[in-house]
Design a protein around this motif. Structure first.
Motif, mmCIF file in Angstrom:
data_model
loop_
_atom_site.group_PDB
_atom_site.id
_atom_site.type_symbol
_atom_site.label_atom_id
_atom_site.label_comp_id
_atom_site.label_asym_id
_atom_site.label_seq_id
_atom_site.Cartn_x
_atom_site.Cartn_y
_atom_site.Cartn_z
ATOM 1 N N GLY A 243 3.925 107.880 51.122
ATOM 2 C CA GLY A 243 3.686 107.059 52.299
ATOM 3 C C GLY A 243 4.271 105.660 52.330
ATOM 4 N N PRO A 244 5.516 105.465 51.841
ATOM 5 C CA PRO A 244 6.044 104.101 51.919
ATOM 6 C C PRO A 244 6.309 103.730 53.372
ATOM 7 C CG PRO A 244 7.793 105.597 51.306
ATOM 8 C CD PRO A 244 6.529 106.415 51.334
ATOM 9 N N ASN A 245 6.281 102.455 53.636
ATOM 10 C CA ASN A 245 6.644 102.021 54.973
ATOM 11 C C ASN A 245 8.140 101.806 55.019
ATOM 12 O OD1 ASN A 245 4.052 102.154 55.892
ATOM 13 N ND2 ASN A 245 3.609 100.030 55.312
ATOM 14 N N MET A 246 8.674 102.024 56.198
ATOM 15 C CA MET A 246 10.085 101.830 56.404
ATOM 16 C C MET A 246 10.425 100.363 56.148
ATOM 17 S SD MET A 246 11.808 103.050 59.828
ATOM 18 C CE MET A 246 12.331 101.638 60.722
ATOM 19 N N ILE B 82 5.918 113.147 52.907
ATOM 20 C CA ILE B 82 5.967 111.721 52.562
ATOM 21 C C ILE B 82 5.242 110.852 53.592
ATOM 22 C CG2 ILE B 82 8.224 111.405 53.661
ATOM 23 C CD1 ILE B 82 8.858 109.375 51.448
ATOM 24 N N HIS B 83 5.155 111.333 54.803
ATOM 25 C CA HIS B 83 4.517 110.587 55.896
ATOM 26 C C HIS B 83 4.851 109.089 55.868
ATOM 27 C CE1 HIS B 83 1.963 110.543 59.385
ATOM 28 N NE2 HIS B 83 1.488 109.391 58.974
ATOM 29 N N MET B 84 6.109 108.811 56.117
ATOM 30 C CA MET B 84 6.561 107.406 56.141
ATOM 31 C C MET B 84 5.934 106.614 57.265
ATOM 32 S SD MET B 84 10.621 107.373 55.600
ATOM 33 C CE MET B 84 10.806 105.651 55.902
ATOM 34 N N GLY B 85 5.665 105.366 56.978
ATOM 35 C CA GLY B 85 5.212 104.448 58.027
ATOM 36 C C GLY B 85 6.448 103.917 58.730
ATOM 37 N N ASP B 86 6.812 104.538 59.826
ATOM 38 C CA ASP B 86 8.091 104.177 60.441
ATOM 39 C C ASP B 86 8.003 103.972 61.948
ATOM 40 O OD1 ASP B 86 7.604 106.710 61.295
ATOM 41 O OD2 ASP B 86 9.452 107.590 60.543
ATOM 42 N N ARG C 25 -8.677 101.754 49.628
ATOM 43 C CA ARG C 25 -8.981 100.751 50.650
ATOM 44 C C ARG C 25 -8.807 101.255 52.072
ATOM 45 N NH1 ARG C 25 -5.689 96.250 47.401
ATOM 46 N NH2 ARG C 25 -4.471 98.133 47.106
ATOM 47 N N GLN C 26 -8.188 102.429 52.223
ATOM 48 C CA GLN C 26 -8.051 102.975 53.573
ATOM 49 C C GLN C 26 -9.184 103.942 53.920
ATOM 50 O OE1 GLN C 26 -4.204 104.080 55.046
ATOM 51 N NE2 GLN C 26 -3.135 102.626 53.733
ATOM 52 N N GLY C 27 -10.261 103.868 53.185
ATOM 53 C CA GLY C 27 -11.380 104.786 53.385
ATOM 54 C C GLY C 27 -11.916 104.798 54.806
ATOM 55 N N LEU C 28 -12.105 103.642 55.368
ATOM 56 C CA LEU C 28 -12.670 103.571 56.716
ATOM 57 C C LEU C 28 -11.738 104.235 57.739
ATOM 58 C CD1 LEU C 28 -14.841 102.485 58.674
ATOM 59 C CD2 LEU C 28 -13.491 100.380 58.848
ATOM 60 N N HIS C 29 -10.461 103.931 57.595
ATOM 61 C CA HIS C 29 -9.474 104.516 58.507
ATOM 62 C C HIS C 29 -9.576 106.043 58.516
ATOM 63 C CE1 HIS C 29 -5.594 105.562 60.290
ATOM 64 N NE2 HIS C 29 -5.340 106.273 59.207
ATOM 65 N N PHE C 30 -9.601 106.642 57.315
ATOM 66 C CA PHE C 30 -9.627 108.098 57.290
ATOM 67 C C PHE C 30 -10.948 108.658 57.789
ATOM 68 C CE2 PHE C 30 -5.949 107.386 54.522
ATOM 69 C CZ PHE C 30 -5.045 108.155 55.235
HETATM 70 N N1 ARG Z 1 2.206 104.104 55.248
HETATM 71 C C1 ARG Z 1 0.843 103.939 54.887
HETATM 72 C C2 ARG Z 1 0.651 102.646 54.097
HETATM 73 O O1 ARG Z 1 1.602 102.091 53.586
HETATM 74 C C3 ARG Z 1 0.338 105.080 54.059
HETATM 75 C C4 ARG Z 1 0.360 106.395 54.781
HETATM 76 C C5 ARG Z 1 -0.676 107.319 54.268
HETATM 77 N N2 ARG Z 1 -0.770 108.569 55.015
HETATM 78 C C6 ARG Z 1 -1.348 108.686 56.187
HETATM 79 N N3 ARG Z 1 -1.335 109.869 56.775
HETATM 80 N N4 ARG Z 1 -1.928 107.686 56.786
HETATM 81 O O2 ARG Z 1 -0.442 102.178 53.993
#
Ligand code: ARG
Length: 588
Positions: free
Chosen positions: A121-124, A157-161, A350-355
């Motif tokens: 999950g890297p961001n672009m 990979i689900h990129m943050g793009d 730390r993304q617990g709430l989001h999910f």
């Molecule tokens: N791009 C997100 C970040 O850098 C992670 C993505 C995780 N996967 C997802 N489906 N939200 O935090």
């Protein structure tokens, strides 16, 4: 079928014959190895339910067991445990079955699931840094684990793009190079083929613009507008987005390759762009689930019994632009359409709430039926030895590529110190140092339970002693060399025969636990179950090898059996290390 399943089935039948439910027959490794190899505790609970005495029931079960010749001893202990020791012939037969089967005797799981592992999950537009390490290493290992267990798995990979960062980078580039055609809304011609920026440029621009947007509301507003325009198809912005995307992916692909991480799907938030508007529309108009609130569109996901308040999930901002939560919901919709029935999000705790919000919205909206598993397979952080988040010496964020160099250098120093691989060609030594460095890094990470924070201790991770990657890699290489020497001496492996030496029996007992170990690791989604077991296999092997002098053995049947056992150990170790994403050098 594994040894434990075979025994459990036999005991299950005996319990049925004694008028009790089959499930009471579960056989597990003994908690007191000095008393027995295995135990069955089912008589205790079953007797209670049937109003009988546990010891009586246990005796009835023992009387009902068939094929008594496979047991060396069966005892009722304490309040009604059954202690089990099997014969050496039975052990040898099980080991042979494991050795002859492909996949080291692992069965196909029931049910076989279609699993999507969302990780990395890297961001672009950002170089990968140490923060992406765990998501990549744990995610890759879980993907391999589910695959080894026989499930149908894809890694994405689900990129943050597609979100605000892109809008921010658009306005930042405009500030530097306002004359580029991308920013001219009236420009109708073709756009340049080459990217106006490198990934390094973007990485430098990003923190600058983020800070500006934090301090200057009008800049934040411009970035929001740019994000909105991009998401609504503004040509110049899309062309620019493509460049940002391509330069990012090119470098990230290289980073992931170095790390030994392979994605089946290179998708991202942008992939579901066309699904966003229809999805929001559906949730508003058909389901009546989403509604407007201060111009934004939200879904109420709170429940009465929530201990802390659960904020509503945002689907659009008041300007109509979409967010991280919108793309996650739409991505899930697509994944479920594609038939996945278990989705693991290997993402920072730390993304617990989001999910939690996304999962609740998905259930409410019927996007994810209850039969689909949705899990935030979270992990903790990597800290430096002083307990603070991992940084470079100068206090900056450590890039992944730099980290790889650090571990490779450390591994090379260890190899020199231990005088390993000294006379090998340079390129081979380099390759070994890289493999050992990566092995140290991955094992060091994966041997902690994923939810714990851990300390990055380079010295400990790269040591050839103790529970480390290098210890196991060296162990596996040593086994390869034993087999090579045996081959050179003209020896060939033969059928595994009944063990006669304690250490030999111990190794067989350990190897036969592979299927349950894999199952358990899958159940708890935790690679550290495998690191623990791999270490035990390696240590048991060393004990065996010290006790059984294979090359000097005079009984050729035993010698051939031992060689098969060595070979099976190597296969099991390799399977485990491979599942952890760790390579074994050919020699060392
Ligand atoms: N791009 C997100 C970040 O850098 C992670 C993505 C995780 N996967 C997802 N489906 N939200 O935090």
């Amino acid at each position: 079928m594994s040894l434990l399943k075979d025994l459990s089935q036999r005991f299950g039948e005996a319990f049925v014959a004694a008028g009790v439910d089959r499930s009471a027959g579960l056989v597990v490794p003994s908690q007191r190895p000095e008393l027995a190899q295995y135990q069955c505790n089912g008589a205790l609970g079953a007797a209670k339910r049937a109003g009988r005495s546990p010891r009586d029931l246990a005796q009835t079960v023992l009387d009902a067991l068939t094929d008594r010749e496979i047991y060396a001893s069966l005892d009722i202990a304490g309040p009604g445990f059954i202690n089990i020791v099997v014969t050496d012939d039975y052990l040898a037969a099980r080991a042979r079955a494991m050795e002859e089967g492909d996949r080291c005797g692992l069965d196909v799981p029931d049910p076989k699931r279609k699993v999507l592992v969302d990780y990395g999950g890297p961001n672009m537009s950002k170089s990968m840094h140490v923060g992406h390490l765990r998501a990549s290493i744990i995610g890759e290992s879980l993907k391999r684990l589910f695959r080894v267990a026989g499930h149908d798995v894809a890694g994405d990979i689900h990129m943050g793009d597609w979100g605000m960062p892109v809008g921010q980078l658009i306005i930042e580039l405009e500030r530097h190079q306002p004359d580029l055609p991308y920013f001219d809304a009236d420009y109708a011609g073709p756009y340049p083929e080459d990217s106006p920026v490198t990934l390094d440029d973007l990485s430098e621009m990003y923190p600058v613009v983020v800070e500006r947007c934090q301090n200057e509301p009008e800049e934040a507003e411009r970035a929001r507008q740019a994000t909105f325009d991009l998401q609504n198809g503004r040509r110049g912005y899309l062309a620019l987005w493509r460049h940002y995307h391509d330069v990012s992916v090119a470098e990230q692909k290289a980073d992931f390759e170095d790390l030994g991480v392979e994605f089946d799907l290179w998708r991202g938030e942008s992939t579901v762009h066309d699904r966003l508007a229809p999805l929001v529309d559906r949730l508003m108009n058909d389901d009546g689930l989403a509604f407007e609130s201060d111009g934004a569109v939200v879904v109420q996901v709170g429940r009465e019994d929530d201990k802390t308040e659960m904020p509503p999930l945002l689907l659009t901002r008041s300007d109509g632009s979409y967010l991280y939560s919108t793309t996650d919901l739409a991505t899930l919709d697509q994944r479920i359409e594609e038939g996945y029935d278990l989705v693991l999000y290997v993402v920072d705790a730390r993304q617990g709430l989001h999910f939690e919000q996304v999962f609740r919205a998905a259930r409410l909206a019927g996007i994810a039926p209850d039969s689909v598993g949705l899990e935030h397979t979270m992990f903790g952080t990597v800290n430096s030895p002083d307990g603070t988040p991992f940084k470079t010496r100068e206090g900056g964020v450590l890039r992944l590529a730099d980290l790889m160099k650090i571990v490779t250098d450390a591994a090379r120093a260890r190899l020199d110190e231990a005088e390993i691989a000294q006379d090998y060609p340079d390129d081979e030594r380099d390759r070994i140092a890289r493999q050992v460095g990566l092995g140290a890094l991955k094992f060091g990470d994966l041997s902690n339970h994923r939810t714990s924070n851990y300390i990055f201790d380079l010295d400990r991770f790269t040591s050839f002693e103790g529970k480390t990657g290098p210890y196991l890699q060296y162990g596996a290489v040593r086994i390869k060399s034993i087999l090579r020497r045996a081959r050179e001496a003209g020896l060939t492996p033969g059928p595994i025969v009944a063990p006669t030496v304690d250490q030999e029996r111990g190794l067989i007992l350990r190897l036969l636990l592979l299927p349950e170990t894999i199952e358990r690791a899958v159940d708890v989604r935790a690679p550290n179950v495998l690191t623990e077991y791999a270490y035990e296999v390696a240590t048991d092997f060393n004990r065996f090898y010290e006790a059984c002098h294979i090359l000097r053995e005079e009984d050729s049947i035993r010698q051939a059996s031992w060689l098969s056992l060595v070979d099976l150990t190597l296969r099991v170790l390799t399977l485990l290390l491979d599942t952890l994403g760790i390579e074994v050098p050919e020699r060392m």
